[in-house]
Write an enzyme that holds these catalytic residues in place. Structure first.
Site: not given
Ligand code: GRF
Length: 226
Positions: A21, A99, A117
């Site tokens: 998104s 990752r 984040h």
């Protein structure tokens, strides 16, 4: 103080492991001519990532790089760098890439990798940031766009947005509220980079206004007006 990226149209390489998104929000901002950039390629490490399909449907080249087919992290990341170089990417955009980036990519793109984040860093790094915030009991959380360094969600912060945490929130409702903000600030941070307005002083990011003075008023208000 160093200018993080010189002004100009940025060629983006998106790395995504999941839904995509944020990729879509950046794609839309480019389409609506709010952001002067081009998404050259989307790379995923997961064959069933919906992000791959979203890219294909929009005519963006998408490449699956399956880590299981490589001997180690270094050879896996060398392949990522090769693809990014083939597409002449100048900014890597991590959009739900699950990752931790290793030395191979970091060294090939110093100060050229951004991440989003879903928490107000430096709080709640790593996985399940929204759950961590909820369980900790904070009244406000949000999201952070930052430059990627070798740590987990530790690099210099470009933009943040704050959302309230309500007493009846679930992980899902809080995540959704944060996601709405992610979709606004990610492309805005990339826009600042493409305008050459992002400078680094130590680990602090300084955002210049158009007249090359450091922004010292309500920055988000200014960004919304531009
Ligand atoms: C977002 O919550 C982002 O903050 C985190 O991973 C999620 C990716 O979502 N890094 P999407 O794949 O962009 O929809």
């Amino acid at each position: 103080m160093i200018q993080v990226i010189k002004p100009g149209k940025l060629k983006l390489g998106v790395l995504a492991s999941g839904r995509g998104s944020n990729f879509l929000a950046i794609y839309e901002a480019i389409k609506e001519e709010k952001l002067n950039a081009e998404i050259k390629v989307l790379i995923s490490d997961k064959k069933d990532a919906p992000a791959l399909k979203k890219a294909e449907e929009r005519g963006i080249d998408s490449v699956l790089i399956d880590p299981a087919l490589f001997e180690n992290k270094e050879s896996f990341e060398k392949r990522i760098v090769t693809v990014l170089k083939e597409y002449e990417v100048d900014l890597i955009v991590l959009a739900g890439y699950m990752r931790l980036l290793g030395k191979t990519v970091l060294k090939a793109y110093p100060l050229r990798i951004v991440n989003i984040h879903p928490a107000l860093l430096p709080s709640f790094t790593g996985l399940d940031a929204q759950r961590q915030a909820l369980e900790y009991g904070v009244r406000y959380s949000g999201c952070t766009v930052h430059i990627v360094d070798e740590g987990m969600d530790t690099g210099p912060i470009i933009l943040q947005a704050v959302v309230p945490v309500y007493q009846d929130d679930t992980v899902e409702s809080l995540s959704e509220r944060i996601l709405q903000e992610e979709h606004k600030i990610y492309w805005q941070a990339i826009k600042l980079l493409s305008e050459g307005r992002v400078y680094l002083e130590g680990r602090r990011i300084i955002i210049m206004d158009e007249r090359k003075g450091a922004v010292n008023l309500n920055m988000m208000k200014k960004l919304k007006q531009s």
